[in-house]
Write a protein that holds these residues in place. Structure first.
Motif, mmCIF file in Angstrom:
data_model
loop_
_atom_site.group_PDB
_atom_site.id
_atom_site.type_symbol
_atom_site.label_atom_id
_atom_site.label_comp_id
_atom_site.label_asym_id
_atom_site.label_seq_id
_atom_site.Cartn_x
_atom_site.Cartn_y
_atom_site.Cartn_z
ATOM 1 N N UNK A 7 77.832 37.777 19.785
ATOM 2 C CA UNK A 7 77.966 37.735 18.570
ATOM 3 C C UNK A 7 78.329 36.558 17.216
ATOM 4 N N UNK A 8 76.850 35.811 17.222
ATOM 5 C CA UNK A 8 77.364 34.235 16.367
ATOM 6 C C UNK A 8 76.787 34.587 15.167
ATOM 7 N N UNK A 9 77.123 34.328 14.041
ATOM 8 C CA UNK A 9 76.360 33.948 12.767
ATOM 9 C C UNK A 9 75.622 31.567 12.830
ATOM 10 N N UNK A 233 75.415 34.766 28.609
ATOM 11 C CA UNK A 233 75.506 35.040 27.290
ATOM 12 C C UNK A 233 74.103 34.418 26.482
ATOM 13 N N UNK A 234 73.889 35.068 25.222
ATOM 14 C CA UNK A 234 72.773 34.220 24.886
ATOM 15 C C UNK A 234 73.067 33.632 23.257
ATOM 16 N N UNK A 235 72.271 33.270 22.765
ATOM 17 C CA UNK A 235 72.727 33.410 21.270
ATOM 18 C C UNK A 235 71.326 32.675 20.484
ATOM 19 N N UNK A 236 70.333 33.791 18.670
ATOM 20 C CA UNK A 236 69.804 33.890 19.202
ATOM 21 C C UNK A 236 69.485 33.306 17.891
ATOM 22 N N UNK A 237 68.612 32.364 17.605
ATOM 23 C CA UNK A 237 68.200 31.645 16.428
ATOM 24 C C UNK A 237 66.639 32.449 15.331
ATOM 25 N N UNK A 238 66.871 31.723 14.627
ATOM 26 C CA UNK A 238 65.765 31.891 13.431
ATOM 27 C C UNK A 238 64.638 30.896 13.420
ATOM 28 N N UNK A 239 64.511 30.178 14.716
ATOM 29 C CA UNK A 239 63.141 29.357 14.586
ATOM 30 C C UNK A 239 63.477 29.202 16.649
ATOM 31 N N UNK A 251 88.456 21.262 16.867
ATOM 32 C CA UNK A 251 89.203 21.826 18.037
ATOM 33 C C UNK A 251 87.734 21.300 18.715
ATOM 34 N N UNK A 252 86.787 21.654 18.184
ATOM 35 C CA UNK A 252 85.240 20.889 19.320
ATOM 36 C C UNK A 252 85.374 22.674 19.460
ATOM 37 N N UNK A 253 85.583 23.499 18.291
ATOM 38 C CA UNK A 253 84.907 25.131 18.662
ATOM 39 C C UNK A 253 83.531 25.705 17.325
ATOM 40 N N UNK A 254 83.335 24.779 17.039
ATOM 41 C CA UNK A 254 81.943 24.483 16.090
ATOM 42 C C UNK A 254 80.901 24.086 16.571
ATOM 43 N N UNK A 275 62.332 25.786 10.789
ATOM 44 C CA UNK A 275 62.443 25.017 11.945
ATOM 45 C C UNK A 275 62.311 23.046 11.379
ATOM 46 N N UNK A 276 63.659 22.652 12.517
ATOM 47 C CA UNK A 276 63.419 21.066 12.879
ATOM 48 C C UNK A 276 65.277 21.116 12.012
ATOM 49 N N UNK A 277 66.043 22.019 11.268
ATOM 50 C CA UNK A 277 66.999 21.914 10.660
ATOM 51 C C UNK A 277 68.068 21.744 11.776
ATOM 52 N N UNK A 278 69.612 21.356 11.600
ATOM 53 C CA UNK A 278 70.574 21.129 12.439
ATOM 54 C C UNK A 278 70.747 22.579 11.833
ATOM 55 N N UNK A 279 71.676 23.305 12.541
ATOM 56 C CA UNK A 279 72.459 24.595 12.952
ATOM 57 C C UNK A 279 73.619 24.357 13.593
ATOM 58 N N UNK A 280 75.013 25.533 12.939
ATOM 59 C CA UNK A 280 75.697 25.448 13.356
ATOM 60 C C UNK A 280 76.515 26.694 13.421
ATOM 61 N N UNK A 281 77.070 27.589 14.610
ATOM 62 C CA UNK A 281 77.386 28.915 14.763
ATOM 63 C C UNK A 281 78.725 28.504 15.472
ATOM 64 N N UNK A 282 80.212 29.657 15.460
ATOM 65 C CA UNK A 282 80.889 29.694 16.784
ATOM 66 C C UNK A 282 80.890 30.487 17.386
ATOM 67 N N UNK A 283 81.047 29.449 19.051
ATOM 68 C CA UNK A 283 80.057 29.706 20.425
ATOM 69 C C UNK A 283 81.309 30.824 20.754
ATOM 70 N N UNK A 284 82.953 30.764 20.281
ATOM 71 C CA UNK A 284 84.069 31.168 20.579
ATOM 72 C C UNK A 284 84.362 30.991 21.985
ATOM 73 N N UNK A 285 84.546 29.428 22.245
ATOM 74 C CA UNK A 285 85.201 28.528 23.332
ATOM 75 C C UNK A 285 84.608 27.456 22.959
ATOM 76 N N UNK A 286 86.220 26.223 22.937
ATOM 77 C CA UNK A 286 85.909 25.283 23.138
ATOM 78 C C UNK A 286 84.780 24.088 24.058
#
Length: 295
Positions: A7-9, A233-239, A251-254, A275-286
């Motif tokens: 569950x990551x935005x 685990x998997x993180x879904x992307x819009x691209x 804290x190396x958590x992004x 498509x081609x953008x730089x994205x970010x999310x919080x992975x829940x781990x460092x």
């Protein structure tokens, strides 16, 4: 496919429209993220604290940049490893590992605990089995001896420095190889395989829990594998095309992820405006801090 959804935005950070965004790396010296657009020959530097982004144009296709221990950056260009001075924008050739293979280019890289650079080459046409894995350090260049593949990717190293992960993108295989102080210490064994229908394994990085994160080109997401090779685990992307992630922030958590527009037709691009953008999310781990390169 298995592995729980994380569950990551996933949010866009920079809409740069990269043809082939790649190589994100966090430079803790300045608190900035570096990444490249291979096909547009651009090197990007993003400062999230200031909300400022700069870019430089490389003289050739640029596969990666890494912070250098003595200052400045080291860059992997089509013709070899270069020193890159952001102050002047100059690229200076340091070593050409493949002068007899003009159809190859450098593609992905990381450093080990000693600051030695592990990097791969690949056929720029993505067909010929001419891509090899190397290690570069102050004593010179060493070829890994692993079988050549069309597209090398994702060299990543475990936290204890005893395991190297090496990706055959076209073959859909991530290999695991034992390491010692001299380099590769054994034969490669399969860590995991990914069917082409689920995407192609691209860049990879190890987190603080020694799990491997892999970007999926054409797979609409990022995967996390435990050290045994089990998908957890998997993180879904819009691209569709995610190329690699890097752990950043104080804290190396992004997690920052590069993506690509390459290979998408007009209909796909209309459905994937980011498509081609730089994205970010919080992975829940460092993540783990990158050791600056020493060559």
């Amino acid at each position: 496919m298995s592995g729980e959804a994380i569950a990551a935005e996933v949010r866009p950070v920079l809409e740069v429209g990269a043809t082939l965004g790649e190589g994100p790396v966090w430079d803790a010296r300045d608190g900035v993220l570096w990444f490249v657009d291979i096909k547009q020959r651009r090197v990007y530097r993003h400062d999230p604290a200031r909300g400022a982004t700069e870019h430089w144009t490389a003289p050739e296709q640029v596969g990666w940049v890494l912070p250098a221990a003595e200052g400045g950056m080291i860059a992997g260009l089509k013709t070899g490893v270069h020193r890159f001075d952001p102050a002047s924008g100059a690229f200076t050739l340091h070593h050409d590992p493949e002068p007899a293979l003009p159809g190859n280019r450098l593609n992905d890289a990381t450093t080990d605990a000693a600051g030695r650079i592990w990097f791969g080459s690949m056929d720029d046409g993505e067909q010929g089995l001419t891509g090899r894995l190397y290690r570069l350090d102050p004593d010179g260049l060493r070829e890994s001896g692993l079988p050549p593949v069309a597209i090398t990717n994702g060299p990543a190293i475990s936290g204890d420095g005893r395991t190297l992960y090496h990706t055959d993108t076209a073959g859909g295989v991530i290999w695991r190889v034992a390491l010692d102080e001299q380099g590769l210490a054994g034969a490669a064994e399969i860590f995991t395989t990914i069917p082409a229908a689920e995407g192609h394994p691209d860049g990879s990085v190890v987190d603080a829990e020694d799990c491997l994160w892999v970007g999926l080109y054409g797979g609409w997401g990022v995967r996390r594998y435990d050290p045994s090779g089990r998908l957890i685990g998997t993180v879904a992307f819009p691209v569709a095309n995610i190329t690699k992630i890097a752990f950043g922030g104080p804290d190396l958590r992004t997690a920052y992820a590069t993506t690509a527009r390459q290979g998408l037709d007009a209909q796909a691009l209309a459905a994937q405006p980011l498509a081609g953008a730089l994205f970010a999310f919080e992975p829940g781990v460092a993540g783990r801090a990158l050791v600056p390169a020493r060559i």
